[in-house]
Scaffold this active site. Structure first.
Site, PDB file in Angstrom:
ATOM      1  N   PRO A   9      27.759 -25.758  79.557  1.00 45.03           N
ATOM      2  CA  PRO A   9      29.181 -25.454  79.712  1.00 45.03           C
ATOM      3  C   PRO A   9      29.600 -24.108  79.135  1.00 45.03           C
ATOM      4  O   PRO A   9      29.150 -23.699  78.063  1.00 45.03           O
ATOM      5  CB  PRO A   9      29.868 -26.592  78.946  1.00 45.03           C
ATOM      6  CG  PRO A   9      28.840 -27.079  77.997  1.00 45.03           C
ATOM      7  CD  PRO A   9      27.526 -26.917  78.697  1.00 45.03           C
ATOM      8  N   ASN A  10      30.467 -23.467  79.884  1.00 45.45           N
ATOM      9  CA  ASN A  10      31.127 -22.208  79.520  1.00 45.45           C
ATOM     10  C   ASN A  10      30.243 -20.981  79.677  1.00 45.45           C
ATOM     11  O   ASN A  10      30.730 -19.856  79.552  1.00 45.45           O
ATOM     12  CB  ASN A  10      31.707 -22.257  78.083  1.00 45.45           C
ATOM     13  CG  ASN A  10      32.807 -23.279  77.955  1.00 45.45           C
ATOM     14  OD1 ASN A  10      33.785 -23.230  78.703  1.00 45.45           O
ATOM     15  ND2 ASN A  10      32.650 -24.240  77.059  1.00 45.45           N
ATOM     16  N   ARG A  17      34.309 -13.042  77.871  1.00 43.50           N
ATOM     17  CA  ARG A  17      34.966 -13.380  76.599  1.00 43.50           C
ATOM     18  C   ARG A  17      33.922 -13.264  75.489  1.00 43.50           C
ATOM     19  O   ARG A  17      32.727 -13.379  75.744  1.00 43.50           O
ATOM     20  CB  ARG A  17      35.469 -14.842  76.605  1.00 43.50           C
ATOM     21  CG  ARG A  17      36.553 -15.136  77.631  1.00 43.50           C
ATOM     22  CD  ARG A  17      37.939 -14.771  77.119  1.00 43.50           C
ATOM     23  NE  ARG A  17      38.976 -15.222  78.036  1.00 43.50           N
ATOM     24  CZ  ARG A  17      39.286 -14.629  79.191  1.00 43.50           C
ATOM     25  NH1 ARG A  17      38.598 -13.568  79.580  1.00 43.50           N
ATOM     26  NH2 ARG A  17      40.253 -15.095  79.953  1.00 43.50           N
ATOM     27  N   TYR A  22      28.225 -12.997  72.468  1.00 45.96           N
ATOM     28  CA  TYR A  22      27.346 -13.301  73.604  1.00 45.96           C
ATOM     29  C   TYR A  22      26.978 -12.085  74.457  1.00 45.96           C
ATOM     30  O   TYR A  22      26.219 -12.220  75.418  1.00 45.96           O
ATOM     31  CB  TYR A  22      28.003 -14.377  74.486  1.00 45.96           C
ATOM     32  CG  TYR A  22      28.257 -15.667  73.737  1.00 45.96           C
ATOM     33  CD1 TYR A  22      27.192 -16.415  73.239  1.00 45.96           C
ATOM     34  CD2 TYR A  22      29.550 -16.128  73.496  1.00 45.96           C
ATOM     35  CE1 TYR A  22      27.405 -17.587  72.527  1.00 45.96           C
ATOM     36  CE2 TYR A  22      29.779 -17.299  72.790  1.00 45.96           C
ATOM     37  CZ  TYR A  22      28.705 -18.019  72.309  1.00 45.96           C
ATOM     38  OH  TYR A  22      28.914 -19.173  71.601  1.00 45.96           O
ATOM     39  N   ASN A  73      19.420 -23.588  78.237  1.00 43.76           N
ATOM     40  CA  ASN A  73      20.490 -23.326  77.265  1.00 43.76           C
ATOM     41  C   ASN A  73      21.579 -24.337  77.573  1.00 43.76           C
ATOM     42  O   ASN A  73      22.397 -24.130  78.478  1.00 43.76           O
ATOM     43  CB  ASN A  73      21.014 -21.896  77.377  1.00 43.76           C
ATOM     44  CG  ASN A  73      22.053 -21.591  76.299  1.00 43.76           C
ATOM     45  OD1 ASN A  73      22.513 -22.501  75.594  1.00 43.76           O
ATOM     46  ND2 ASN A  73      22.423 -20.330  76.171  1.00 43.76           N
ATOM     47  N   ALA A  76      27.035 -26.051  74.221  1.00 43.51           N
ATOM     48  CA  ALA A  76      27.560 -26.981  73.202  1.00 43.51           C
ATOM     49  C   ALA A  76      26.927 -28.368  73.286  1.00 43.51           C
ATOM     50  O   ALA A  76      26.834 -29.079  72.270  1.00 43.51           O
ATOM     51  CB  ALA A  76      29.076 -27.082  73.340  1.00 43.51           C
ATOM     52  N   GLU A  97      13.770 -23.974  74.919  1.00 48.65           N
ATOM     53  CA  GLU A  97      15.197 -24.000  74.579  1.00 48.65           C
ATOM     54  C   GLU A  97      15.613 -22.584  74.174  1.00 48.65           C
ATOM     55  O   GLU A  97      14.944 -21.958  73.344  1.00 48.65           O
ATOM     56  CB  GLU A  97      15.410 -24.974  73.417  1.00 48.65           C
ATOM     57  CG  GLU A  97      16.856 -25.038  72.920  1.00 48.65           C
ATOM     58  CD  GLU A  97      17.015 -25.991  71.724  1.00 48.65           C
ATOM     59  OE1 GLU A  97      16.043 -26.677  71.340  1.00 48.65           O
ATOM     60  OE2 GLU A  97      18.138 -26.018  71.173  1.00 48.65           O
ATOM     61  N   HIS A  99      18.920 -20.004  73.000  1.00 52.14           N
ATOM     62  CA  HIS A  99      20.311 -19.742  72.627  1.00 52.14           C
ATOM     63  C   HIS A  99      20.499 -18.241  72.465  1.00 52.14           C
ATOM     64  O   HIS A  99      19.683 -17.580  71.804  1.00 52.14           O
ATOM     65  CB  HIS A  99      20.686 -20.470  71.330  1.00 52.14           C
ATOM     66  CG  HIS A  99      20.587 -21.950  71.494  1.00 52.14           C
ATOM     67  ND1 HIS A  99      21.513 -22.659  72.210  1.00 52.14           N
ATOM     68  CD2 HIS A  99      19.637 -22.823  71.102  1.00 52.14           C
ATOM     69  CE1 HIS A  99      21.151 -23.922  72.240  1.00 52.14           C
ATOM     70  NE2 HIS A  99      20.013 -24.055  71.582  1.00 52.14           N
ATOM     71  N   ARG A 106      25.476 -19.461  62.252  1.00 52.24           N
ATOM     72  CA  ARG A 106      26.842 -19.829  62.632  1.00 52.24           C
ATOM     73  C   ARG A 106      27.245 -21.143  61.945  1.00 52.24           C
ATOM     74  O   ARG A 106      26.655 -21.532  60.959  1.00 52.24           O
ATOM     75  CB  ARG A 106      26.930 -19.882  64.168  1.00 52.24           C
ATOM     76  CG  ARG A 106      26.590 -18.518  64.800  1.00 52.24           C
ATOM     77  CD  ARG A 106      26.717 -18.530  66.308  1.00 52.24           C
ATOM     78  NE  ARG A 106      28.092 -18.758  66.709  1.00 52.24           N
ATOM     79  CZ  ARG A 106      28.456 -19.033  67.963  1.00 52.24           C
ATOM     80  NH1 ARG A 106      27.529 -19.104  68.921  1.00 52.24           N
ATOM     81  NH2 ARG A 106      29.715 -19.224  68.261  1.00 52.24           N
TER      82      ARG A 106
END
Ligand code: CA2
Length: 147
Positions: A9-10, A17, A22, A73, A76, A97, A99, A106
């Protein structure tokens, strides 16, 4: 060899943004770069993104049934979804995996992953280049010198 690069998601908002976290690469640019990179390494790269958890689970089942390697990825859902972890446990091919950000620098809730226990390896904090490194690893692991 077909490789699924699956995004949660996103991530369709990449480059639009929060560039300080990112980066400035858009999702469409990332997808085109990964397809081209895969072609150079004789990989048929299929890049997908969804904001629907069930759709990602269906794609993981597809990879499991065909034995496709996966670069994942899950965004969330990495930190929240037992269901995605259970789908990853069914994979038979390589699972990397990825990120974009270094999740360990974070918030504490980003430090746990339901995916890592099922992954061949994890790449964090290398920006979108992490996906290319994941594809290189898959190519190195799956191709013989004769290819
Ligand atoms: O660093 C990563 O790749 C993450 O998987 C990204 C997720 C985050 O929840 C994970 O903890 C770490 C967030 C993806 C949202 O992507 C956006 C991209 C551009 C603008 C806004 C959100």
């Amino acid at each position: 060899m077909k490789v699924l690069v699956l995004n949660g998601p996103n991530l369709n908002r990449l480059g639009k943004r929060e560039p300080e976290i990112y980066g400035r690469t858009t999702f469409d640019d990332l997808a085109a770069t990964l397809v081209a990179h895969g072609r150079k390494r004789s990989l048929d790269v299929d890049v997908r993104q969804t904001n629907n958890e069930g759709e990602l689970i269906d794609w993981l089942h597809e990879a499991a049934d065909h034995g496709h390697p996966v670069v994942l990825n899950a965004a969330a859902w990495t930190h929240t979804s037992v269901a995605i972890g259970d789908a990853c446990a069914q994979l038979t091919g390589l699972l990397i995996e990825v990120h974009i950000s270094n999740v360990h620098r974070r918030e504490p809730f980003r430090h746990h992953s339901y995916i890592s226990a099922h992954a061949t390896g994890v790449i964090v904090g290398l920006g979108v280049r992490g996906y290319e490194h994941a594809l290189d690893f898959i190519a190195d692991e799956t191709q013989t010198d004769a290819e």
